[in-house]
Design a protein around this motif. Structure first.
Motif, PDB file in Angstrom:
ATOM      1  N   VAL A   1      12.191 -34.155 -18.205  1.00  0.00           N
ATOM      2  CA  VAL A   1      11.351 -33.793 -17.176  1.00  0.00           C
ATOM      3  C   VAL A   1      10.665 -35.314 -16.837  1.00  0.00           C
ATOM      4  CG1 VAL A   1       9.222 -33.069 -16.373  1.00  0.00           C
ATOM      5  CG2 VAL A   1      10.786 -31.561 -17.744  1.00  0.00           C
ATOM      6  N   GLY A   2      10.693 -35.701 -15.565  1.00  0.00           N
ATOM      7  CA  GLY A   2       9.846 -36.821 -15.164  1.00  0.00           C
ATOM      8  C   GLY A   2       8.817 -36.425 -14.421  1.00  0.00           C
ATOM      9  N   VAL A   3       7.478 -37.071 -14.512  1.00  0.00           N
ATOM     10  CA  VAL A   3       6.434 -36.949 -13.923  1.00  0.00           C
ATOM     11  C   VAL A   3       6.019 -37.982 -12.822  1.00  0.00           C
ATOM     12  CG1 VAL A   3       3.827 -36.694 -14.170  1.00  0.00           C
ATOM     13  CG2 VAL A   3       5.336 -35.520 -15.766  1.00  0.00           C
ATOM     14  N   VAL A   4       5.975 -37.779 -11.758  1.00  0.00           N
ATOM     15  CA  VAL A   4       5.717 -38.697 -10.691  1.00  0.00           C
ATOM     16  C   VAL A   4       4.145 -38.592 -10.253  1.00  0.00           C
ATOM     17  CG1 VAL A   4       6.362 -39.679  -8.211  1.00  0.00           C
ATOM     18  CG2 VAL A   4       8.001 -38.386  -9.657  1.00  0.00           C
ATOM     19  N   GLY A   5       3.455 -39.606 -10.519  1.00  0.00           N
ATOM     20  CA  GLY A   5       1.971 -39.526 -10.185  1.00  0.00           C
ATOM     21  C   GLY A   5       1.332 -38.992 -11.643  1.00  0.00           C
ATOM     22  N   TRP A   6       0.480 -40.150 -12.267  1.00  0.00           N
ATOM     23  CA  TRP A   6      -0.199 -40.102 -13.494  1.00  0.00           C
ATOM     24  C   TRP A   6      -1.472 -39.702 -13.221  1.00  0.00           C
ATOM     25  CZ3 TRP A   6       2.129 -38.527 -17.907  1.00  0.00           C
ATOM     26  CH2 TRP A   6       1.414 -38.821 -18.956  1.00  0.00           C
ATOM     27  N   GLY A   7      -1.919 -38.696 -12.507  1.00  0.00           N
ATOM     28  CA  GLY A   7      -3.529 -38.710 -12.240  1.00  0.00           C
ATOM     29  C   GLY A   7      -3.872 -37.573 -12.758  1.00  0.00           C
ATOM     30  N   ALA A   8      -4.610 -36.601 -12.164  1.00  0.00           N
ATOM     31  CA  ALA A   8      -5.494 -35.418 -12.873  1.00  0.00           C
ATOM     32  C   ALA A   8      -4.248 -34.278 -13.160  1.00  0.00           C
ATOM     33  CB  ALA A   8      -6.372 -34.688 -11.814  1.00  0.00           C
ATOM     34  N   ILE A   9      -3.404 -34.168 -12.501  1.00  0.00           N
ATOM     35  CA  ILE A   9      -2.358 -33.308 -12.462  1.00  0.00           C
ATOM     36  C   ILE A   9      -1.412 -33.791 -13.778  1.00  0.00           C
ATOM     37  CG2 ILE A   9      -0.392 -31.741 -11.612  1.00  0.00           C
ATOM     38  CD1 ILE A   9      -2.123 -31.715  -9.073  1.00  0.00           C
ATOM     39  N   GLY A  10      -0.789 -34.954 -13.089  1.00  0.00           N
ATOM     40  CA  GLY A  10       0.301 -35.564 -13.974  1.00  0.00           C
ATOM     41  C   GLY A  10       0.024 -35.845 -15.343  1.00  0.00           C
ATOM     42  N   ARG A  11      -1.095 -36.261 -15.556  1.00  0.00           N
ATOM     43  CA  ARG A  11      -1.367 -36.784 -16.948  1.00  0.00           C
ATOM     44  C   ARG A  11      -1.509 -35.619 -17.955  1.00  0.00           C
ATOM     45  NH1 ARG A  11      -6.379 -39.243 -15.846  1.00  0.00           N
ATOM     46  NH2 ARG A  11      -5.299 -41.098 -14.871  1.00  0.00           N
TER      47      ARG A  11
ATOM     48  N   ASP B   1      16.485 -34.371 -15.359  1.00  0.00           N
ATOM     49  CA  ASP B   1      16.821 -33.186 -15.005  1.00  0.00           C
ATOM     50  C   ASP B   1      16.011 -32.600 -13.794  1.00  0.00           C
ATOM     51  OD1 ASP B   1      19.298 -32.763 -16.672  1.00  0.00           O
ATOM     52  OD2 ASP B   1      17.559 -32.469 -18.276  1.00  0.00           O
ATOM     53  N   LEU B   2      14.768 -32.972 -14.043  1.00  0.00           N
ATOM     54  CA  LEU B   2      13.685 -32.357 -12.999  1.00  0.00           C
ATOM     55  C   LEU B   2      12.578 -33.256 -12.734  1.00  0.00           C
ATOM     56  CD1 LEU B   2      12.495 -28.498 -12.794  1.00  0.00           C
ATOM     57  CD2 LEU B   2      10.786 -30.600 -13.061  1.00  0.00           C
ATOM     58  N   LEU B   3      12.059 -33.470 -11.882  1.00  0.00           N
ATOM     59  CA  LEU B   3      10.870 -34.324 -11.559  1.00  0.00           C
ATOM     60  C   LEU B   3       9.745 -33.387 -11.059  1.00  0.00           C
ATOM     61  CD1 LEU B   3      11.934 -37.477  -9.574  1.00  0.00           C
ATOM     62  CD2 LEU B   3      12.016 -37.163 -11.984  1.00  0.00           C
ATOM     63  N   VAL B   4       8.633 -33.580 -11.755  1.00  0.00           N
ATOM     64  CA  VAL B   4       7.169 -33.001 -11.437  1.00  0.00           C
ATOM     65  C   VAL B   4       6.449 -33.918 -10.283  1.00  0.00           C
ATOM     66  CG1 VAL B   4       5.113 -32.166 -11.799  1.00  0.00           C
ATOM     67  CG2 VAL B   4       7.095 -31.534 -13.292  1.00  0.00           C
ATOM     68  N   GLU B   5       6.622 -33.417  -9.234  1.00  0.00           N
ATOM     69  CA  GLU B   5       5.782 -34.288  -8.074  1.00  0.00           C
ATOM     70  C   GLU B   5       4.122 -33.907  -8.447  1.00  0.00           C
ATOM     71  OE1 GLU B   5       3.040 -34.747  -4.992  1.00  0.00           O
ATOM     72  OE2 GLU B   5       4.180 -32.678  -5.097  1.00  0.00           O
ATOM     73  N   ALA B   6       3.344 -35.021  -8.684  1.00  0.00           N
ATOM     74  CA  ALA B   6       2.083 -34.807  -8.643  1.00  0.00           C
ATOM     75  C   ALA B   6       1.280 -36.002  -8.061  1.00  0.00           C
ATOM     76  CB  ALA B   6       1.541 -34.757 -10.004  1.00  0.00           C
ATOM     77  N   ALA B   7       2.145 -36.540  -6.762  1.00  0.00           N
ATOM     78  CA  ALA B   7       1.666 -37.807  -6.468  1.00  0.00           C
ATOM     79  C   ALA B   7       1.055 -37.923  -5.025  1.00  0.00           C
ATOM     80  CB  ALA B   7       2.799 -38.601  -6.217  1.00  0.00           C
TER      81      ALA B   7
ATOM     82  N   VAL C   1       7.315 -29.308  -6.749  1.00  0.00           N
ATOM     83  CA  VAL C   1       6.363 -29.971  -5.693  1.00  0.00           C
ATOM     84  C   VAL C   1       4.932 -29.274  -6.192  1.00  0.00           C
ATOM     85  CG1 VAL C   1       5.916 -30.042  -3.469  1.00  0.00           C
ATOM     86  CG2 VAL C   1       8.478 -30.253  -4.238  1.00  0.00           C
ATOM     87  N   ALA C   2       3.944 -30.038  -6.236  1.00  0.00           N
ATOM     88  CA  ALA C   2       2.398 -29.943  -6.105  1.00  0.00           C
ATOM     89  C   ALA C   2       1.886 -29.743  -4.987  1.00  0.00           C
ATOM     90  CB  ALA C   2       1.639 -30.548  -7.125  1.00  0.00           C
ATOM     91  N   SER C   3       2.208 -30.735  -4.108  1.00  0.00           N
ATOM     92  CA  SER C   3       1.848 -31.383  -2.764  1.00  0.00           C
ATOM     93  C   SER C   3       2.522 -30.451  -1.580  1.00  0.00           C
ATOM     94  CB  SER C   3       2.029 -32.655  -2.543  1.00  0.00           C
ATOM     95  OG  SER C   3       1.160 -33.303  -3.590  1.00  0.00           O
ATOM     96  N   THR C   4       2.152 -29.250  -1.847  1.00  0.00           N
ATOM     97  CA  THR C   4       2.739 -28.090  -0.833  1.00  0.00           C
ATOM     98  C   THR C   4       2.679 -28.507   0.644  1.00  0.00           C
ATOM     99  OG1 THR C   4       1.055 -26.815  -1.223  1.00  0.00           O
ATOM    100  CG2 THR C   4       3.311 -26.277  -2.292  1.00  0.00           C
ATOM    101  N   GLY C   5       1.433 -29.158   0.931  1.00  0.00           N
ATOM    102  CA  GLY C   5       1.211 -29.422   2.307  1.00  0.00           C
ATOM    103  C   GLY C   5       2.182 -30.288   3.024  1.00  0.00           C
ATOM    104  N   ALA C   6       3.081 -30.960   2.342  1.00  0.00           N
ATOM    105  CA  ALA C   6       4.050 -31.732   2.788  1.00  0.00           C
ATOM    106  C   ALA C   6       5.039 -30.861   3.647  1.00  0.00           C
ATOM    107  CB  ALA C   6       4.827 -32.310   1.888  1.00  0.00           C
ATOM    108  N   LEU C   7       4.842 -29.531   3.489  1.00  0.00           N
ATOM    109  CA  LEU C   7       5.902 -28.553   4.180  1.00  0.00           C
ATOM    110  C   LEU C   7       5.317 -28.140   5.652  1.00  0.00           C
ATOM    111  CD1 LEU C   7       7.044 -28.658   1.232  1.00  0.00           C
ATOM    112  CD2 LEU C   7       8.462 -26.882   1.840  1.00  0.00           C
ATOM    113  N   THR C   8       4.195 -28.602   5.919  1.00  0.00           N
ATOM    114  CA  THR C   8       3.717 -27.905   7.247  1.00  0.00           C
ATOM    115  C   THR C   8       4.253 -28.659   8.480  1.00  0.00           C
ATOM    116  OG1 THR C   8       2.143 -29.846   7.158  1.00  0.00           O
ATOM    117  CG2 THR C   8       1.249 -27.481   6.402  1.00  0.00           C
ATOM    118  N   ASP C   9       5.266 -29.597   8.312  1.00  0.00           N
ATOM    119  CA  ASP C   9       6.193 -29.958   9.384  1.00  0.00           C
ATOM    120  C   ASP C   9       7.427 -29.415   9.260  1.00  0.00           C
ATOM    121  OD1 ASP C   9       8.308 -31.455  10.530  1.00  0.00           O
ATOM    122  OD2 ASP C   9       6.915 -33.393  10.599  1.00  0.00           O
ATOM    123  N   ASP C  10       7.618 -28.538  10.329  1.00  0.00           N
ATOM    124  CA  ASP C  10       8.916 -27.626  10.245  1.00  0.00           C
ATOM    125  C   ASP C  10      10.222 -28.375   9.713  1.00  0.00           C
ATOM    126  OD1 ASP C  10       7.489 -25.272  10.423  1.00  0.00           O
ATOM    127  OD2 ASP C  10       7.806 -25.398  12.734  1.00  0.00           O
TER     128      ASP C  10
END
Ligand SMILES: NC(=O)C1=CN([C@@H]2O[C@H](COP(=O)(O)OP(=O)(O)OC[C@H]3O[C@@H](n4cnc5c(N)ncnc54)[C@H](OP(=O)(O)O)[C@@H]3O)[C@@H](O)[C@H]2O)C=CC1
Ligand SMILES: O=C([O-])CC(=O)C(=O)O
Length: 265
Positions: A8-18, A61-67, A88-97
């Motif tokens: 696993v790779g973590v993308v974004g070392w902030g509140a979630i990623g850390r 094998d898998l990236l966790v998006e926390a960016a 994906v944590a940032s589900t708001g990215a999917l509001t564009d159809d």
């Protein structure tokens, strides 16, 4: 041969990623290991090497998006096309159809979404089998400072900063709201993903100086039943826009993906 440990790779070392990264690095999630971390900034004191996105795609094998939403929009498809899975944590990215359709169709990597800060998502999704809902409402209440945005005018900012009680700062659909509060209302998009229609979900965003806990209330009504899910979360101390529970929701999702026995899906 099937791999038994998911890299696993973590993308974004902030509140979630850390938090996600530390739990993985400590070997506390069977079936998964932390391989690398990707972040905009040079990092120190991390348990594994910092990598570029290209290296992470190659090694994991898998990236966790926390960016953030922009990462998902810019890079999500590329990750999946390289055969790497993406949680994906940032589900708001999917509001564009169009962007959502591209991401959902991309592969051979698989895309997953965390329930994040909201509960009841499994039932909302199950109700699609019964024809869905007549109405779905989400009310999110947070501390005013966590909701301030560059597009807000001086009058609204002033009302938020001097509020002595709740102030509704936006009312819209789950299509409009997560774009306006990209770091604070991904939950609206998550509810929309479960319901299957961002235009169906009415969202109210409320700033409240008394909201030391972040509250999300989901109310859904259909011929088959009515549902109400209400959560009050303690915010992350370093980033109060994010609730402390969120990395643990990500970890629960990871446990399900990596095949730990006994998961409720
Ligand atoms: N589904 C849900 O319920 C929730 C979802 N979220 C989503 O998760 C995201 C992360 O949350 P949180 O951990 O609290 O955020 P933080 O701001 O605490 O951490 C995000 C980190 O990612 C880095 N980053 C930003 N863009 C990139 C990029 N393109 N590549 C690599 N690193 C990047 C940031 O660096 P820098 O600061 O330099 O940009 C920062 O270090 C939020 O933006 C939000 O979209 C958050 C809460 C709940
Ligand atoms: O953490 C939370 O409570 C919700 C949040 O920030 C989001 O939906 O983006």
């Amino acid at each position: 041969m099937q791999r038994t440990v998911t890299r696993v790779g973590v993308v974004g070392w902030g509140a979630i990623g850390r938090t996600v990264g530390q739990v993985l690095a400590q070997g506390r999630l069977a079936g998964a290991e932390l391989t690398c971390v990707v972040d905009n900034r040079p990092l120190h004191d991390i348990p594994v090497p910092q990598a570029t996105l290209e290296q992470a795609i190659e090694e994991c094998d898998l990236l966790v998006e926390a960016a953030g939403q922009s990462f998902v929009r810019e890079w999500g498809t590329r990750v999946l096309e390289a055969g790497t899975d993406l949680l994906v944590a940032s589900t708001g990215a999917l509001t564009d159809d169009e962007a959502a359709a591209k991401l959902l169709a991309a592969g051979p990597g698989r895309v997953y979404f965390t329930g994040g800060a909201v509960g009841g998502i499994d039932l909302l999704q199950a109700a699609r089998g019964l024809g869905g809902f007549r109405s779905v409402r989400l009310t999110t209440t947070k501390l005013p400072a966590t909701l301030e945005q560059p597009w807000m005018d001086a009058e609204l900012l002033d009302r938020m900063r001097t509020a002595t009680g709740p102030v509704e700062v936006m009312r819209g659909t789950a299509r409009d709201v997560p774009v306006k509060f990209p770091r604070s209302t991904n939950v609206a998009a998550t509810v929309a993903l479960a319901v299957g229609d961002p235009d169906r979900v009415e969202v109210s965003v409320v700033a409240d100086p008394a909201a030391v806990r972040t509250r999300h209330v989901i109310e859904a009504d259909g011929d088959h039943g009515s549902y109400r899910f209400e959560v009050d979360h303690v915010p992350d101390p370093g980033n109060p826009a994010t609730s402390r529970i969120v990395p643990h929701a990500v970890l629960r999702g990871l446990a399900a993906i990596t095949g730990t026995a006994g998961q409720i899906l």
